[in-house]
Design a protein around this motif. Structure first.
Motif, PDB file in Angstrom:
ATOM      1  N   LEU A 164      32.197  64.373  26.066  1.00 36.83           N
ATOM      2  CA  LEU A 164      32.516  63.619  24.853  1.00 36.83           C
ATOM      3  C   LEU A 164      34.000  63.710  24.511  1.00 36.83           C
ATOM      4  O   LEU A 164      34.583  62.749  23.990  1.00 36.83           O
ATOM      5  N   ILE A 165      34.618  64.857  24.790  1.00 37.98           N
ATOM      6  CA  ILE A 165      36.062  64.985  24.569  1.00 37.98           C
ATOM      7  C   ILE A 165      36.809  63.995  25.453  1.00 37.98           C
ATOM      8  O   ILE A 165      37.733  63.289  25.002  1.00 37.98           O
ATOM      9  N   TYR A 166      36.420  63.906  26.727  1.00 32.36           N
ATOM     10  CA  TYR A 166      37.094  62.970  27.630  1.00 32.36           C
ATOM     11  C   TYR A 166      36.770  61.519  27.269  1.00 32.36           C
ATOM     12  O   TYR A 166      37.580  60.620  27.543  1.00 32.36           O
ATOM     13  N   ILE A 167      35.612  61.273  26.688  1.00 31.10           N
ATOM     14  CA  ILE A 167      35.314  59.913  26.214  1.00 31.10           C
ATOM     15  C   ILE A 167      36.283  59.526  25.106  1.00 31.10           C
ATOM     16  O   ILE A 167      36.811  58.403  25.082  1.00 31.10           O
ATOM     17  N   MET A 168      36.540  60.444  24.165  1.00 28.34           N
ATOM     18  CA  MET A 168      37.507  60.171  23.101  1.00 28.34           C
ATOM     19  C   MET A 168      38.888  59.907  23.670  1.00 28.34           C
ATOM     20  O   MET A 168      39.579  58.963  23.265  1.00 28.34           O
ATOM     21  N   LEU A 169      39.304  60.727  24.626  1.00 31.58           N
ATOM     22  CA  LEU A 169      40.625  60.539  25.231  1.00 31.58           C
ATOM     23  C   LEU A 169      40.688  59.215  25.979  1.00 31.58           C
ATOM     24  O   LEU A 169      41.698  58.494  25.909  1.00 31.58           O
ATOM     25  N   GLY A 170      39.629  58.889  26.729  1.00 32.11           N
ATOM     26  CA  GLY A 170      39.628  57.634  27.468  1.00 32.11           C
ATOM     27  C   GLY A 170      39.667  56.425  26.544  1.00 32.11           C
ATOM     28  O   GLY A 170      40.376  55.448  26.817  1.00 32.11           O
ATOM     29  N   LEU A 171      38.926  56.473  25.438  1.00 35.49           N
ATOM     30  CA  LEU A 171      38.942  55.365  24.488  1.00 35.49           C
ATOM     31  C   LEU A 171      40.314  55.212  23.838  1.00 35.49           C
ATOM     32  O   LEU A 171      40.775  54.088  23.589  1.00 35.49           O
ATOM     33  N   GLY A 172      40.980  56.325  23.566  1.00 29.98           N
ATOM     34  CA  GLY A 172      42.317  56.248  22.983  1.00 29.98           C
ATOM     35  C   GLY A 172      43.334  55.671  23.950  1.00 29.98           C
ATOM     36  O   GLY A 172      44.135  54.798  23.588  1.00 29.98           O
ATOM     37  N   LEU A 173      43.311  56.146  25.197  1.00 29.59           N
ATOM     38  CA  LEU A 173      44.252  55.613  26.185  1.00 29.59           C
ATOM     39  C   LEU A 173      43.920  54.165  26.528  1.00 29.59           C
ATOM     40  O   LEU A 173      44.811  53.397  26.914  1.00 29.59           O
ATOM     41  N   ASN A 174      42.670  53.772  26.376  1.00 30.99           N
ATOM     42  CA  ASN A 174      42.281  52.392  26.650  1.00 30.99           C
ATOM     43  C   ASN A 174      42.988  51.419  25.709  1.00 30.99           C
ATOM     44  O   ASN A 174      43.246  50.271  26.080  1.00 30.99           O
ATOM     45  N   ILE A 175      43.303  51.863  24.500  1.00 32.76           N
ATOM     46  CA  ILE A 175      44.056  51.007  23.580  1.00 32.76           C
ATOM     47  C   ILE A 175      45.434  50.704  24.153  1.00 32.76           C
ATOM     48  O   ILE A 175      45.899  49.557  24.140  1.00 32.76           O
ATOM     49  N   VAL A 176      46.087  51.734  24.682  1.00 34.38           N
ATOM     50  CA  VAL A 176      47.454  51.582  25.179  1.00 34.38           C
ATOM     51  C   VAL A 176      47.466  50.858  26.521  1.00 34.38           C
ATOM     52  O   VAL A 176      48.245  49.913  26.720  1.00 34.38           O
ATOM     53  N   VAL A 177      46.619  51.294  27.449  1.00 31.66           N
ATOM     54  CA  VAL A 177      46.653  50.764  28.815  1.00 31.66           C
ATOM     55  C   VAL A 177      45.742  49.551  28.970  1.00 31.66           C
ATOM     56  O   VAL A 177      46.149  48.516  29.493  1.00 31.66           O
ATOM     57  N   GLY A 178      44.492  49.678  28.520  1.00 29.11           N
ATOM     58  CA  GLY A 178      43.518  48.623  28.764  1.00 29.11           C
ATOM     59  C   GLY A 178      43.692  47.406  27.885  1.00 29.11           C
ATOM     60  O   GLY A 178      43.524  46.273  28.345  1.00 29.11           O
ATOM     61  N   LEU A 179      44.031  47.605  26.610  1.00 27.56           N
ATOM     62  CA  LEU A 179      44.143  46.481  25.686  1.00 27.56           C
ATOM     63  C   LEU A 179      45.565  45.971  25.563  1.00 27.56           C
ATOM     64  O   LEU A 179      45.795  44.759  25.610  1.00 27.56           O
ATOM     65  N   ALA A 180      46.544  46.878  25.397  1.00 25.99           N
ATOM     66  CA  ALA A 180      47.936  46.444  25.229  1.00 25.99           C
ATOM     67  C   ALA A 180      48.684  46.315  26.554  1.00 25.99           C
ATOM     68  O   ALA A 180      49.779  45.734  26.579  1.00 25.99           O
ATOM     69  N   GLY A 181      48.131  46.862  27.652  1.00 24.99           N
ATOM     70  CA  GLY A 181      48.782  46.725  28.951  1.00 24.99           C
ATOM     71  C   GLY A 181      50.037  47.563  29.120  1.00 24.99           C
ATOM     72  O   GLY A 181      50.928  47.201  29.890  1.00 24.99           O
ATOM     73  N   LEU A 182      50.146  48.689  28.413  1.00 23.88           N
ATOM     74  CA  LEU A 182      51.318  49.565  28.491  1.00 23.88           C
ATOM     75  C   LEU A 182      50.934  50.820  29.285  1.00 23.88           C
ATOM     76  O   LEU A 182      50.096  51.591  28.848  1.00 23.88           O
ATOM     77  N   LEU A 183      51.547  51.006  30.439  1.00 25.31           N
ATOM     78  CA  LEU A 183      51.196  52.130  31.306  1.00 25.31           C
ATOM     79  C   LEU A 183      51.765  53.424  30.736  1.00 25.31           C
ATOM     80  O   LEU A 183      52.975  53.595  30.655  1.00 25.31           O
ATOM     81  N   ASP A 184      50.883  54.330  30.346  1.00 27.90           N
ATOM     82  CA  ASP A 184      51.262  55.595  29.716  1.00 27.90           C
ATOM     83  C   ASP A 184      50.807  56.746  30.605  1.00 27.90           C
ATOM     84  O   ASP A 184      49.610  56.967  30.778  1.00 27.90           O
ATOM     85  N   LEU A 185      51.767  57.491  31.160  1.00 22.57           N
ATOM     86  CA  LEU A 185      51.459  58.643  32.013  1.00 22.57           C
ATOM     87  C   LEU A 185      51.653  59.969  31.290  1.00 22.57           C
ATOM     88  O   LEU A 185      51.506  61.019  31.906  1.00 22.57           O
ATOM     89  N   GLY A 186      51.968  59.918  30.007  1.00 20.88           N
ATOM     90  CA  GLY A 186      52.171  61.154  29.256  1.00 20.88           C
ATOM     91  C   GLY A 186      51.234  61.269  28.072  1.00 20.88           C
ATOM     92  O   GLY A 186      51.564  61.905  27.057  1.00 20.88           O
ATOM     93  N   TYR A 187      50.044  60.701  28.205  1.00 25.24           N
ATOM     94  CA  TYR A 187      49.103  60.680  27.084  1.00 25.24           C
ATOM     95  C   TYR A 187      48.655  62.086  26.702  1.00 25.24           C
ATOM     96  O   TYR A 187      48.274  62.328  25.554  1.00 25.24           O
ATOM     97  N   VAL A 188      48.705  63.014  27.641  1.00 21.15           N
ATOM     98  CA  VAL A 188      48.272  64.381  27.350  1.00 21.15           C
ATOM     99  C   VAL A 188      49.164  65.029  26.293  1.00 21.15           C
ATOM    100  O   VAL A 188      48.758  66.002  25.650  1.00 21.15           O
ATOM    101  N   ALA A 189      50.379  64.502  26.088  1.00 17.45           N
ATOM    102  CA  ALA A 189      51.267  65.064  25.066  1.00 17.45           C
ATOM    103  C   ALA A 189      50.657  64.934  23.679  1.00 17.45           C
ATOM    104  O   ALA A 189      50.720  65.866  22.866  1.00 17.45           O
ATOM    105  N   PHE A 190      50.044  63.796  23.366  1.00 15.58           N
ATOM    106  CA  PHE A 190      49.406  63.613  22.060  1.00 15.58           C
ATOM    107  C   PHE A 190      48.181  64.514  21.934  1.00 15.58           C
ATOM    108  O   PHE A 190      47.868  65.001  20.846  1.00 15.58           O
ATOM    109  N   TYR A 191      47.495  64.705  23.021  1.00 12.35           N
ATOM    110  CA  TYR A 191      46.362  65.639  23.074  1.00 12.35           C
ATOM    111  C   TYR A 191      46.831  67.042  22.707  1.00 12.35           C
ATOM    112  O   TYR A 191      46.188  67.752  21.912  1.00 12.35           O
ATOM    113  N   ALA A 192      47.969  67.453  23.267  1.00  5.69           N
ATOM    114  CA  ALA A 192      48.526  68.777  22.978  1.00  5.69           C
ATOM    115  C   ALA A 192      49.001  68.881  21.530  1.00  5.69           C
ATOM    116  O   ALA A 192      48.820  69.918  20.881  1.00  5.69           O
TER     117      ALA A 192
END
Length: 416
Positions: free
Chosen positions: A120-148
Motif C-alpha cells: 500500500l505504501i508503494y501504491i501511494m508512491l506510484g499514484l503520486g509519481l503517476n501525476i508527474v510522469v503519467g498525467l503531466a508527462g514530466l520525467l522525474d528520477l528524484g521522486y524519492v526525495a519527497f518521500y524522504a
C-alpha cells in the motif's frame, strides 16, 4: 538480414558483459595465462543460455512478434458493464472492495498483513509519481526525495516537539509539497533527458543533505524510536507511556503485537483510498485536463493559452504531497529511518511501477505495485539475481507490452 545479425551479435555481447558484471566474473593472470574466476559451471550454463536467448530473440524478432500477434486476446468487454449500468454499479463495487480490504487482515497471518501494508505504501508512491510522469508527462528520477522529506518531517517533529502522527501527517504532506513547488521553478524550461538529470540531482542532494546534517537528522545513524500512530489516544504498545492508555488495557483484552500491525494496515488502506479519491477528482477538473494536454504536446498546450508554469508547478506540488503522506506513514510504521532508505533505487522502483502498470492508469499502477512488492518476497531464494530478473521483466514489458499492464483508457472518436 545482415543488419539483424549484427544487431543480434551486439545485443549478445552486451548481455555477456552485463552477466559477467552481475555474477562477478573476474579475469586473473597466471604468468602468461589468462584465467577466468568467479563463476561456477552451473552459472556459466545460465550465462550461455541467457546469451543464446538474447541472440535468437534479436535475430528472429519479427517472427516472434508475428507469433505473439496471432495469440487471441481475451475480450473482456462483455464481462464489464458499460454505460448507465456501470455508473450505477461502480459505487457498490468500490464499497465492496473497501469492505473486503478492511475484513481481510483479520483472516490472514501477520506476515501477510505486513507485506500488504508495504504494498500500500508503494501504491501511494506510484499514484503520486503517476501525476508527474503519467498525467503531466514530466520525467522525474528524484521522486524519492519527497518521500524522504515526508518521513524526516514526521520523525523530527515527533522527536523534538512531541507531535503525534495525526498532527504531523498533513504537515509532512505540506512540507513535501513545498519542496516539490521549489523544484518546479528550476525545471520550468526543461524537458526530456534534461529534466530527468535535474530531478535525479535533486534526489541525490536531499539524500546527501540528510546524510551529512548530523546535528539535526542524525546522519548515517538515522532517527530511531519514532512514535507509532495511536487510536484516539490509545497506544498499541505493551506498556503505556507516562499518562497514556494502551489499547488492550482499555478494552480488557490480552496484549498482542498483531493489533498494531492490523491498525497500521487499516491506516494505509484509508490513506490510499483518500489519495485515489483526490486524484480522481483532480483528473476530472480543468487542472487534470491541463496535465494531459501538457503531456501530449507542450507547444499545442501553450498555443491554447494554458499557463505552462502553473501546470508544471501543480503537478510537482500535488505529486510530492502524496509522497509526503507515504513518507510520514513509512516512518511511523518502521520506527526508524536513515538516508539508506531513500536511495536512487527506490525512485527507479517507483518509476518502474508507473511504467509497468501503464502511465496514467490507476488500476494498472495498483496491480504493478502489488506485483513489484510481492514477487521479490516470493523469490527470496533468488535474491542474488533479483535486480537481474527485475531488468529482464522491464525489457520484456517494453518489448511486447509497452503500454503497460492496464493501459489508460482515453476517449476515442471515429468517423465512418
Amino acid at each position: 538480414m545482415m543488419g539483424k545479425l549484427y544487431n543480434a551479435i551486439f545485443s549478445a555481447g552486451i548481455a555477456l558483459v552485463l552477466a559477467c558484471l552481475m555474477i562477478g566474473v573476474k579475469l586473473d593472470t597466471d604468468g602468461t595465462t589468462l584465467k577466468v574466476h568467479g563463476a561456477s559451471p552451473e552459472q556459466w550454463s545460465w550465462i550461455i543460455g541467457g546469451i543464446a536467448l538474447v541472440f535468437l530473440s534479436q535475430l528472429f524478432a519479427d517472427q516472434i512478434d508475428a507469433a505473439f500477434g496471432k495469440i487471441p486476446k481475451p475480450n473482456l468487454s462483455n464481462l464489464i458493464p458499460e454505460g448507465d449500468k456501470m455508473v450505477r454499479l461502480k459505487p457498490w463495487l468500490l464499497a465492496g472492495v473497501f469492505v473486503c480490504m478492511v475484513i481481510w487482515p483479520f483472516l490472514v497471518s501477520r506476515g501477510s498483513v505486513d507485506l500488504a501494508t508495504l504494498a500500500l505504501i508503494y501504491i501511494m508512491l506510484g499514484l503520486g509519481l503517476n501525476i508527474v510522469v503519467g498525467l503531466a508527462g514530466l520525467l522525474d528520477l528524484g521522486y524519492v526525495a519527497f518521500y524522504a522529506v515526508g518521513a524526516y518531517t514526521y520523525a523530527l517533529l515527533s522527536q523534538y516537539f512531541g507531535l503525534s502522527f495525526w498532527v504531523c501527517l498533513p504537515i509532512s504532506a505540506g512540507m513535501a509539497a513545498l519542496f516539490g513547488f521549489l523544484l518546479g521553478f528550476p525545471v520550468l524550461r526543461l524537458r526530456g533527458d534534461y529534466l530527468a538529470i535535474v530531478t535525479l540531482g535533486f534526489g541525490e542532494i536531499i539524500r546527501i543533505l540528510l546524510n551529512n546534517w548530523t546535528a539535526v537528522t542524525g546522519g548515517p545513524n538515522g532517527i530511531s524510536g519514532i512514535d507509532k500512530p495511536s487510536l484516539f489516544g490509545l497506544e498499541f504498545s505493551r506498556r503505556p507511556s507516562e499518562g497514556g492508555t494502551t489499547f488492550h488495557e482499555f478494552f480488557g483484552i490480552d496484549y498482542s503485537s498483531t493489533y498494531k500491525v492490523i491498525f497500521l494496515y487499516l491506516i494505509a488502506v484509508v490513506l490510499v483510498a483518500f489519495v485515489i479519491y483526490v486524484i480522481n477528482r483532480l483528473m476530472r477538473m480543468p487542472i487534470g485536463r491541463a496535465w494531459e494536454a501538457l503531456r501530449e504536446d507542450e507547444i499545442a498546450c501553450r498555443s491554447l493559452g494554458l499557463n505552462r508554469t502553473a501546470i508544471k508547478l501543480s503537478a510537482f506540488t500535488i505529486g510530492a504531497s502524496t509522497a509526503g503522506f507515504a513518507g510520514s506513514f513509512f516512518a511511523a510504521r518502521q520506527g526508524f529511518i536513515s538516508p539508506e532508505s531513500f536511495t536512487f533505487i527506490e525512485s527507479a522502483i517507483i518509476l518502474a511501477i508507473v511504467v509497468l502498470g501503464g502511465m496514467g492508469s490507476q488500476i494498472g499502477i495498483i496491480l504493478a505495485a502489488i506485483v513489484m512488492t510481492i514477487l521479490p518476497e516470493l523469490a527470496r531464494e533468488f535474491s542474488e539475481y533479483r535486480m537481474l530478473l527485475f531488468g529482464l521483466t522491464m525489457v520484456l514489458m517494453m518489448r511486447w507490452r509497452p503500454q503497460g499492464l492496464v493501459p489508460m483508457k482515453r476517449p476515442v472518436l471515429e468517423l465512418k
